[in-house]
Design an enzyme around this catalytic site. Structure first.
Site, PDB file in Angstrom:
ATOM      1  N   GLY A   1      59.301  38.203  17.811  1.00  0.00           N
ATOM      2  CA  GLY A   1      59.807  37.052  16.689  1.00  0.00           C
ATOM      3  C   GLY A   1      59.296  36.047  16.364  1.00  0.00           C
ATOM      4  CD  GLN A   2      53.930  34.120  19.190  1.00  0.00           C
ATOM      5  OE1 GLN A   2      53.843  34.404  20.014  1.00  0.00           O
ATOM      6  NE2 GLN A   2      53.017  32.465  18.533  1.00  0.00           N
ATOM      7  CB  SER A   3      55.940  34.697  11.535  1.00  0.00           C
ATOM      8  OG  SER A   3      56.425  33.732  11.852  1.00  0.00           O
TER       9      SER A   3
ATOM     10  CG  HIS B   1      55.962  27.907  16.915  1.00  0.00           C
ATOM     11  ND1 HIS B   1      55.097  29.019  16.766  1.00  0.00           N
ATOM     12  CD2 HIS B   1      56.772  28.521  16.257  1.00  0.00           C
ATOM     13  CE1 HIS B   1      55.179  29.959  16.326  1.00  0.00           C
ATOM     14  NE2 HIS B   1      57.368  30.110  16.190  1.00  0.00           N
ATOM     15  CG  LEU B   2      60.386  23.805  22.239  1.00  0.00           C
ATOM     16  CD1 LEU B   2      60.358  24.928  23.043  1.00  0.00           C
ATOM     17  CD2 LEU B   2      59.764  22.823  22.938  1.00  0.00           C
TER      18      LEU B   2
ATOM     19  CB  ILE C   1      58.953  26.290   5.530  1.00  0.00           C
ATOM     20  CG1 ILE C   1      58.377  25.302   4.211  1.00  0.00           C
ATOM     21  CG2 ILE C   1      58.751  27.843   5.514  1.00  0.00           C
ATOM     22  CD1 ILE C   1      56.995  26.502   3.118  1.00  0.00           C
TER      23      ILE C   1
HETATM   24  P1  AMP Z   1      58.081  31.681  14.591  1.00  0.00           P
HETATM   25  O1  AMP Z   1      58.775  33.331  13.753  1.00  0.00           O
HETATM   26  O2  AMP Z   1      58.558  32.117  15.887  1.00  0.00           O
HETATM   27  O3  AMP Z   1      56.608  32.782  15.177  1.00  0.00           O
HETATM   28  O4  AMP Z   1      58.725  30.919  13.727  1.00  0.00           O
HETATM   29  C1  AMP Z   1      57.022  30.402  13.120  1.00  0.00           C
HETATM   30  C2  AMP Z   1      57.925  29.728  12.001  1.00  0.00           C
HETATM   31  O5  AMP Z   1      57.129  28.630  11.060  1.00  0.00           O
HETATM   32  C3  AMP Z   1      59.650  30.297  11.147  1.00  0.00           C
HETATM   33  O6  AMP Z   1      60.296  29.318  11.215  1.00  0.00           O
HETATM   34  C4  AMP Z   1      58.646  29.412   9.541  1.00  0.00           C
HETATM   35  O7  AMP Z   1      59.999  29.633   8.747  1.00  0.00           O
HETATM   36  C5  AMP Z   1      58.409  28.714   9.544  1.00  0.00           C
HETATM   37  N1  AMP Z   1      57.032  27.839   8.312  1.00  0.00           N
HETATM   38  C6  AMP Z   1      56.019  29.514   8.301  1.00  0.00           C
HETATM   39  N2  AMP Z   1      55.064  28.383   7.468  1.00  0.00           N
HETATM   40  C7  AMP Z   1      55.391  27.032   7.647  1.00  0.00           C
HETATM   41  C8  AMP Z   1      55.292  25.966   7.394  1.00  0.00           C
HETATM   42  N3  AMP Z   1      53.719  26.001   5.864  1.00  0.00           N
HETATM   43  N4  AMP Z   1      55.881  25.031   6.737  1.00  0.00           N
HETATM   44  C9  AMP Z   1      56.731  24.556   8.289  1.00  0.00           C
HETATM   45  N5  AMP Z   1      56.491  25.789   8.176  1.00  0.00           N
HETATM   46  C10 AMP Z   1      56.786  27.104   8.587  1.00  0.00           C
END
Ligand code: AMP
Length: 114
Positions: free
Chosen positions: A93-95, A100-101, A31
């Site tokens: 940096g995991q949110s 997920h890759l 997103i």
């Molecule tokens: P990470 O920070 O590695 O955990 O990556 C999480 C990713 O998920 C980030 O790049 C966000 O931009 C993405 N993200 C969060 N919410 C959504 C969503 N609803 N649809 C698609 N991607 C998302």
């Protein structure tokens, strides 16, 4: 483990721009894209972080990686190249705590990552 927004995307409870799906893997556009192509490949069976993966997840992790590589090839991204990244926990940096890759392509990546 707690439900994440990625589980909701798998269940189609929230929308996503899905680009690939098979019985074990789902892929959708990020997103907040960090490159012209930025797609997240996730296992349908949730694992919170890479550190939580076990030997039982070996095939699934391989499948995730190969699904990303195959999709990149099919999209014509492989020749110029791309980057795949899996962030683990806070310093990584995991949110979202559903592994997920990240597949990033369409621009020259820099190293080291910030
Ligand atoms: P990470 O920070 O590695 O955990 O990556 C999480 C990713 O998920 C980030 O790049 C966000 O931009 C993405 N993200 C969060 N919410 C959504 C969503 N609803 N649809 C698609 N991607 C998302």
């Amino acid at each position: 483990m707690s439900d994440t927004l990625f589980s909701k995307i798998i269940r189609r409870e929230i929308p996503a721009d899905i680009v690939f799906e098979d019985d074990e893997v789902l892929a959708f556009r990020d997103i907040n894209p960090q490159a012209p192509t930025h797609v997240l490949f996730i296992p349908k069976r949730a694992i919170a972080t890479l550190d939580d993966a076990t030997d039982n997840d070996q095939a699934l992790l391989g499948r995730l990686m190969l699904a990303a590589a195959r999709w990149a090839r099919e999209q014509g991204l492989a020749e110029r190249g791309y980057r795949v990244v899996m962030n683990c926990r806070d310093d990584g940096g995991q949110s979202v705590h559903h592994i997920h890759l990240h597949l990033l392509a369409g621009r020259r990546m820099t190293w080291p990552p910030g």
